[in-house]
Scaffold this active site. Structure first.
Site, PDB file in Angstrom:
ATOM      1  N   ASP B 438       0.869  -1.156   0.000  1.00  0.00           N
ATOM      2  CA  ASP B 438       0.000   0.000   0.000  1.00  0.00           C
ATOM      3  C   ASP B 438       0.919   1.223   0.000  1.00  0.00           C
ATOM      4  OD1 ASP B 438      -2.272   1.545   0.367  1.00  0.00           O
ATOM      5  OD2 ASP B 438      -1.885   1.662   2.502  1.00  0.00           O
ATOM      6  N   LYS B 439       0.393   2.351  -0.365  1.00  0.00           N
ATOM      7  CA  LYS B 439       1.272   3.521  -0.354  1.00  0.00           C
ATOM      8  C   LYS B 439       1.108   4.339   0.929  1.00  0.00           C
ATOM      9  CE  LYS B 439       0.328   7.417  -2.314  1.00  0.00           C
ATOM     10  NZ  LYS B 439       0.603   8.380  -1.271  1.00  0.00           N
ATOM     11  N   GLU B 730      -4.967  19.377   2.019  1.00  0.00           N
ATOM     12  CA  GLU B 730      -5.745  20.560   2.337  1.00  0.00           C
ATOM     13  C   GLU B 730      -5.475  21.006   3.757  1.00  0.00           C
ATOM     14  OE1 GLU B 730      -9.828  19.740   1.608  1.00  0.00           O
ATOM     15  OE2 GLU B 730      -9.720  20.576  -0.393  1.00  0.00           O
ATOM     16  N   THR B 920      -2.364   1.394  -4.760  1.00  0.00           N
ATOM     17  CA  THR B 920      -2.825   2.516  -3.958  1.00  0.00           C
ATOM     18  C   THR B 920      -4.125   3.067  -4.518  1.00  0.00           C
ATOM     19  OG1 THR B 920      -2.326   4.760  -3.294  1.00  0.00           O
ATOM     20  CG2 THR B 920      -1.292   4.005  -5.295  1.00  0.00           C
ATOM     21  N   ASP B 922      -4.608   6.173  -4.531  1.00  0.00           N
ATOM     22  CA  ASP B 922      -4.315   7.568  -4.838  1.00  0.00           C
ATOM     23  C   ASP B 922      -4.319   7.850  -6.323  1.00  0.00           C
ATOM     24  OD1 ASP B 922      -4.215   8.486  -2.370  1.00  0.00           O
ATOM     25  OD2 ASP B 922      -2.045   8.374  -2.138  1.00  0.00           O
ATOM     26  N   GLY B1000      -6.989   2.406 -11.919  1.00  0.00           N
ATOM     27  CA  GLY B1000      -8.032   1.512 -11.445  1.00  0.00           C
ATOM     28  C   GLY B1000      -8.962   1.019 -12.536  1.00  0.00           C
TER      29      GLY B1000
END
Lengths: 362, 1124
Positions: B438-439, B730, B920, B922, B1000
């Protein structure tokens, strides 16, 4: 899992507590054992260590092998098969069970004289003394003279435990199948009548067997026969155990022929020490070269299982009886490692300079 | 001691059959958490039936007896044995083990006189000893669990008693279905219950489910419809409804049922109404509910699982060898028996050495051979190395011990070391060929840190901040302490208000219990729960490393020039020196407001700081209300990524939903007020009686920030504002802005309040938010500037996009235009420098609109929103219309810090020939950036990017790439097609190194049956693969695919709940403990605290374990077979 925000108090105080309530650090101990840093030695094989090893092995083993081989070759040994399966054999007549007692005579000649103590063996072939149940079929406490075991032998002896409601002494299949040929040796000299060679019956068993493991039933001043009272002889035997030898020190369970027989052989072809021929003087050989004859009282039937019977005469050396194998093995190992050493030396020499020779490992 | 015990116990259990597996080793069913799995409930025996819950009260006594009497109560028993059944049951279980059965068989065989070979009694001894030892172990283990159960059963909660007509303390075990329970903040929920009342005026209750699913964010639960409006607490005496709901199942995300009032009116129940056992009430003063599932029927208990047993490859191999030995034994015995028979039949007479049977008969050769067969089995029993299994286990125990006591795995900060949960696959660690990682949180710390920024063409490199980050590791603990001290005191203040919290708060006991509730107790050992206490809280709110930004001194100097007077002339034409200052002001305002961050105060039960301003919300007209609704609907529709596939529990949508509900509730009563600014604070104190402290704090906060320049840990109160952001970037930006005295104070759908150092509090009227999406790669907020009253668009986005949208021709004359161009060039240089350093870059820009422009745009946008066809496109277009002619303000560089030692570890693993895949969720850019940063990809690697929209395109692209790869790495085609799958070619250093990036959507195509092979072939040729935007399910499918088709040993490592499925599928699953809750750890075989430990775990311990164990097994066979 956070229980609540107030648990921050705990954080400020130090690491979270273990359930026991004691604050403890979970850092593993930095010890040599736990961190697997214990001293160790792992040999790394290199040409520098391996080549000398091979040569040294070769140089040590070859002389030893030669010595043993020569010694073994110097031992005199003669083997005479007297089973009598060959029709021309004098003992052929004894194969039929009708002739009792059957006595046969075999002539033989010693080409070389036997010096020093000479050992006389009988040899049997195809006799599976190593059969699992055969080996177990004895009662050691009975043989050790235990009075209760004498009259009530172990169940291991079945079915040679009792005969006609009397306990058998000695019980079991081993004792029952005891070798019972009688061998006599005569030297046919220049004179007309042959001289019998004196065969020593004692001193053929191990000392511990004779004195520790095997004992007659107790009662020092009672005649042997009385001590075996209430027992019967094994089924196959002709005479009871207390009549095995006229000498009382060699009769009963401590009869040395019996003791030798009771030490079972590991292989189906075996030899057992029968008699000793002791050296008389230093001047004369124990058995001079010449013609001999062997007088056999043929009792032991081996024909039913294709067995063979032999009589062996042998001298011994410091390394025991005749055994060429040990010497040959030594010589072979020595030669092989020497050869390997040479081969590896050549390889090492040839490829030493190529890139990865530094660690030629074997 | 505990772990070996568990291990042994489960190892024995593993060999036990299915009969008791069902109730003790329930298969781990985290999969059911993933909605996309579609796995149904696993309690078929009750499926289809419903349960009716009626209150446990006087008026319903008969009905209660009828229905609820049969439901289990809240007492839990996780022990396996009772005093009575211990001996028979334990023996029964032990004899499920093949080895023991074999021993038993031999012992029995030896009792048969015909074949007996050894003394009967002696042969029994070893078996008896082994059985006794294991039985004692099992007993101790069970006793430990019994004590734990007892502890939990005796926890106290407040249950309504009909006798005393009030809530009384009662043990958990005495809670029954139908009881009313009242819980205070921070209490652990004792049983699954339907929420009937919450002190929150909106009927919302926050719970923390980290113990259940590992997600550390707070979830919201809603009071049952109809009860929300009640001001006072629901009186149990008056509760006359009955609840009908589905029978107990283990699906955490499903709860269906209805509540039937006495007037036959039905109210639907869903999982939003259900409080789950083991969760903790947060941010809500008190709640009340009725128990529907208790004890073993709660969802938490049904989801309970112990450690799993994976069989290592080596062991499987050894098993086949043992089977060969059995075969050999049988052959040998048969040969012996046959030979014996033949040998016997050769003799006509009975030879001396063949002893007849005791009764004198001589058995026939055939029978003799038969007996001989069994005798020989006894005699040759050592041929089967039964001791091998016991020895392997003992050796593995030792290996586990050594792994766990390796000081290199110790993490000082968390006081934790490696945990070995699956205790029999240590040697597989040394055989890993493919590593799936996983990242976020695994390779990176998942802490976005503001590193540097460039404003108006000046690079502020924040040296001090960089230094702080470097020294962070050492100073970590102190930092943390100082950061939390004020919050600690705050929570102390909060204590008296919630006295009932104390009973679950008593430290270690409480933490174990919640562990146990959620099923982690079996696996984690007793200390685990306690160690988790600090982390999960830390994860829920940002850690100091993210929140504390040291301002750059140069920039601060420029800040000092800011005075309110700057704005008084308000003339844009005034040139130079103030312009840069204006840029700076705008830049930080953009950082502070251009986001969707939710402001909260972590130490308060009442979370919503913005709530008060809702009351005083400035809605000018009905039209505005309408536009508000539209805005909300836009937000909803233009964030499809949230709607599809993602769990609604991922935090953001929840926040959104809450906002929505809040808003809709407010609508009918909302007063129309003209006043915009400064009103926000006063109603807070009066309207919200629940949090007086907070108000006070907030006020003081404002004072302090006004007065001082530094806002670092010395100022406790300022830092107690927490920002919960959709993405950590953010939050990082908001924190950065806060460091420059530009503090985001509150945010409501209507307005944003920023406390700007010199300018005092500014309240921006929020006109519009264009949320982030991956096509535009930017987000914008439209606000009305409080000082200039202009409509300003602040845009923040990827540099490539923003740069294209900058205004080419400035309306303010050529001088400014030139300046803009220069600024642009300079900023671009800075951005390039940032990217080189592996920072995530963002550009910030603004646009000032005239009111007419805005009105026109709004009209068009409204059209776009309401259109049915091509809505997405129209919206995109509308956004494009807004986000152009931008003025560049500056750029930021944010670092997603790699964990310590990650690049080194990855390099080492690469060197060891392990292929590393990064899976990931992301975005592609982020993933690739990180891949470069952690040396997964090298700068001169050839990258292939698979990013297609259709299956055919995907196939073609893969084909092309494959061909190209084959050209460069010539492998004969046959080899490529046939052997490539099993013997992946391309050793890491064979000239070309290729990296594959797949997103994905394409992954979905690639995972389809027809393309699998091609994909694998392609992947096998690349030394690194990065899958971005992958769903948890895809992650696990990738692992499964590689594992089964390439027949390789796979390892999956991850830290979050989304990695669980992947961890479970892989041969070896590794969880990173600490960052995102316990879920990954619970599912893993090994849990480590940092990625860098992986290299030693695999390359040192894995190697050692494997060689040692295999040598031992070889020696065993040598010893047993060669020399029986």
């Amino acid at each position: 899992m956070a229980m609540n925000y107030n648990a921050k108090d705990e954080v400020d105080g130090g690491p979270p507590c273990a359930p026991g309530g004691t604050a403890k650090n979970r850092r593993p101990d930095n010890t040599a054992f736990k961190q697997q840093r214990l001293p160790a030695w792992q040999p790394i094989l290199t040409a520098g260590t391996v080549l000398p090893t091979f040569f040294i092995i070769g140089l040590i083993f070859i002389p030893i092998g030669i010595g043993i081989f020569v010694t073994s070759n110097n031992i005199r040994e003669i083997e005479i098969d007297y089973t009598g399966t060959d029709p021309s054999s004098p003992c052929n007549k004894c194969l039929s069970p009708n002739v009792t007692p059957c006595i046969c005579t075999i002539n033989f000649t010693l080409e070389q004289s036997f010096e020093g103590n000479v050992f006389m063996y009988y040899g049997l072939s195809n006799f599976y003394q190593n059969h699992r149940r055969y080996v177990k079929s004895r009662d050691d406490s009975q043989l050790n003279g235990d009075p209760s075991a004498l009259l009530n032998p172990s169940k291991e002896c079945e079915p040679y435990r009792r005969n006609e409601d009397k306990p058998i002494a000695p019980c079991g299949a081993i004792a029952n199948s005891m070798f019972n040929d009688t061998l006599d040796l005569f030297l046919v000299g220049n004179e007309s009548d042959p001289t019998p060679i004196h065969l020593e019956r004692k001193g053929i068993a191990w000392w511990t067997d004779k004195n520790v493991k095997f004992r007659n039933p107790p009662g020092a001043d009672i005649p042997l026969e009385e001590r075996f009272k209430g027992t019967t002889k094994p089924v196959n035997w002709v005479k009871p155990v207390y009549r095995l030898d006229p000498d009382e020190d060699n009769s009963g369970f401590i009869n040395e022929d019996f003791i030798v027989w009771m030490r079972t052989a590991a292989l189906p072809t075996f030899r057992k020490l029968y008699r000793l021929i002791e050296r008389k003087t230093d001047l004369h050989p124990t058995l001079p070269a010449g013609r001999y004859y062997l007088n056999i009282t043929y009792n032991y039937p081996v024909h039913s299982f294709d067995g063979r019977k032999r009589m062996i005469l042998s001298t011994i050396s410091w390394m025991g009886g005749k055994n060429p194998f040990l010497g040959i093995a030594y010589i072979a190992i020595g030669s092989i490692s020497f050869l390997l050493g040479v081969v590896l030396l050549v390889i090492n020499h040839k490829y030493r300079n190529s890139s990865n020779t530094a660690d030629i490992t074997i | 001691m505990t772990e070996p015990l568990q291990w042994a116990r489960y190892h024995w259990q593993r060999l036990t059959g299915g009969a008791n597996r069902d109730d003790h080793e329930r298969p781990y069913s985290y999969s059911s958490l993933l909605a996309c799995r579609g796995k149904s409930s696993q309690t078929p025996k009750l499926a289809g039936k419903h349960r009716i819950v009626v209150p446990h009260l006087q008026p319903f006594k008969d009905e209660y007896e009828k229905f609820s009497g049969t439901y289990v109560n809240n007492r839990i028993r996780t022990t396996k044995y009772t005093l009575l059944n211990f001996v028979p049951r334990n023996l029964f279980e032990q004899f499920h083990r093949v080895a023991n059965l074999y021993f038993l068989f031999l012992v029995v065989l030896n009792w048969v006189p015909l074949v007996e070979a050894f003394q009967k009694e002696i042969t029994m001894l070893p078996l008896v000893v082994v059985l006794t030892i294991i039985a004692i172990k099992d007993g101790l283990e069970d006793y430990r669990k019994y004590k734990l159960d007892k502890q939990i059963n005796n926890l106290v909660t407040k249950v309504y008693s009909r006798k005393e007509k009030k809530y009384v303390d009662r043990c958990w075990k005495d809670v029954t279905v139908g009881d009313f329970i009242r819980l205070s903040c921070n209490e652990v929920i004792p049983a699954d219950m339907v929420l009937l009342f919450s002190t929150d005026p909106d009927g919302i209750c926050h719970i923390e489910t980290s113990g259940l699913d590992g997600e550390s964010n707070l979830k919201q639960r809603q009071v049952v419809r109809g009860y929300t409006e009640q001001d006072s607490e629901v009186d149990p005496e008056k509760f006359s409804s009955r609840i009908e709901c589905e029978s107990p199942n283990n699906d955490l995300n499903r709860f269906r049922g209805f509540l039937e009032h006495s007037n036959k009116e039905r109210v639907g129940l869903n999982k939003e109404n259900l409080l789950l056992r083991g969760c903790t009430i947060r941010n809500t003063e008190a709640v009340m509910g009725i128990v529907v599932y208790a004890g073993h029927e709660t969802k938490a208990m049904l989801n309970n699982s112990g450690p799993r047993y994976k069989r290592s490859n080596l062991e499987r191999r050894a098993n086949t060898d043992v089977l060969c030995c059995v075969l050999l034994l049988v052959i040998m015995c048969l040969t012996g028996a046959l030979g014996h028979g033949i040998w016997l039949s050769r003799y006509e007479n009975i030879p001396f050495f063949n002893i007849p049977e005791p009764d004198g008969h001589v058995i026939s050769p055939v029978l003799g051979g038969f007996y001989m067969f069994w005798t020989m089995i006894i005699l040759l029993q050592v041929l089967i190395p039964i001791s091998l299994y016991v020895s392997i286990e003992i050796v593995k125990l030792g290996q586990i011990y050594f792994i766990q006591s390796d000081v290199d795995f110790y993490n000082e900060k968390m006081d934790s070391t490696v945990q070995c949960r699956a205790l029999n696959i240590t040697e597989d660690l040394g055989q890993i060929q493919y590593l799936f990682s996983d990242k976020t949180g695994t390779l990176t710390e998942n802490k976005m840190v503001f590193r540097r920024c460039s404003v108006a063409g000046f690079d502020y490199c924040h040296e001090e901040n960089a230094k702080r980050l470097e020294s962070y590791q050492e100073a970590a603990s102190e930092d943390e302490d100082s950061a939390y001290t004020p919050s600690g005191s705050l929570s102390n203040m909060a204590k008296p208000r919630a006295p009932s919290c104390r009973m679950v708060r008593n430290g270690p006991l409480g933490s174990i219990s919640s562990d146990h509730l959620t099923g982690s107790c079996f696996a984690l050992g007793s200390g685990e729960g306690a160690s988790e206490v600090p982390h999960s809280r830390q994860a829920a709110f940002s850690s100091p490393i993210e929140t504390d930004v040291v301002p750059d001194t140069r920039l601060l100097d420029k800040f000092s020039q800011i005075t309110p007077q700057l704005f008084t002339p308000l003339d844009e034409t005034i040139p130079d020196p103030p312009l840069e200052t204006l840029y700076i002001i705008d830049f930080f305002i953009a950082l502070a407001i251009c986001n969707t961050v939710v402001v909260s105060a972590p130490n308060q039960p009442q979370q919503k700081i913005g709530l008060s301003s809702v009351h005083g919300m400035p809605i000018k007209s009905l039209e505005e209300i309408k536009s508000l609704f539209q805005r909300l609907s836009v937000r909803k529709s233009s964030s499809p990524s949230l709607a599809s596939g993602k769990e609604p529990s991922s935090g953001v949508p929840n926040a959104f939903v809450s906002r929505l509900s809040l808003f809709s509730r407010m609508k009918p009563t909302s007063p129309v007020e003209e006043e915009i600014s400064q009103t926000s604070k006063s109603p807070q104190g009066s309207g919200n009686s629940a949090c007086p402290i907070e108000t006070e704090k907030q006020d003081s906060n404002v004072d302090v920030t006004n007065g001082k320049v530094e806002s670092l840990p010395g100022q406790p109160l300022a830092s107690s504002l927490c920002y919960e952001a959709e993405s950590p970037d953010e939050a990082a930006l908001v924190y950065a802005a806060r460091a420059y005295q530009c503090t985001l104070q509150s945010r409501t759908p209507e307005q944003v309040m920023v406390d700007f150092a010199a300018l005092g509090p500014l309240t921006f009227q929020l006109l519009h938010i264009l949320p982030f999406d991956s096509v535009r790669k930017r987000m914008s907020v439209v606000v009305r500037h409080p000082i200039s009253s202009q409509v300003v668009v602040y845009t923040k986005g990827a540099d490539s996009v923003i740069m294209e949208l900058l205004s080419v021709a400035s309306p303010d004359g050529p001088g400014l235009e030139k300046q803009q161009t220069m600024l642009r060039e300079k900023t671009q240089q800075h951005l390039d420098a940032y990217t080189k350093r592996g920072l995530r870059t963002l550009c910030v820009a603004k646009r000032v609109m005239s009111d007419t422009e805005y009105a026109e745009w709004l009209r068009n946008h409204f059209l776009a929103e309401t259109s049915i066809d091509n809505r997405e496109e129209l919206l995109l277009e509308s956004a494009m219309r807004l986000e152009n002619k931008l003025t560049l303000l500056g750029a930021t560089g944010i670092e997603d810090r790699l964990q310590e030692g990650v690049p080194e570890s990855i390099e080492a693993l690469h060197k060891a020939g392990i292929k590393i895949w990064m899976l990931t969720g992301d975005k592609q850019e982020t993933a690739v950036n990180i891949a470069y940063a952690c040396k997964l990809l090298e700068p001169d690697d050839k990258l292939f990017i698979l990013n297609t929209e259709s299956k055919n395109a995907c196939e073609m692209l893969m084909d092309t790439i494959l061909k190209e790869l084959q050209k460069k790495n010539p492998v004969s085609p046959e080899q490529a097609s046939s052997e490539a799958l099993h013997q992946p070619p391309a050793p890491p250093d064979s000239g070309l190194r290729a990296g594959l990036i797949i997103n994905g959507k394409t992954l979905e195509f690639a995972l389809q049956e027809s393309l699998q092979r091609q994909f694998l072939e392609l992947a096998a040729r690349c030394h690194a693969v990065v899958c971005c935007q992958a769903t948890p399910l895809q992650k696990s499918e990738v692992v499964k695919l590689v594992r089964s088709h390439l027949r390789v040993m796979t390892l999956a490592i991850g830290d979050g709940a989304n990695d669980v499925s992947m961890i479970q599928v892989a041969d070896v699953g590794i969880g990173i403990s600490g960052q995102e809750g316990m879920q990954a750890v619970m599912a893993s075989d090994f849990a480590i605290s940092q990625f860098k430990h992986l290299s030693k775990l695999l390359l040192v311990h894995g190697h050692w374990c494997y060689t040692r164990l295999s040598n031992m097994i070889l020696y065993f066979f040598y010893k047993n077979v060669e020399h029986p």
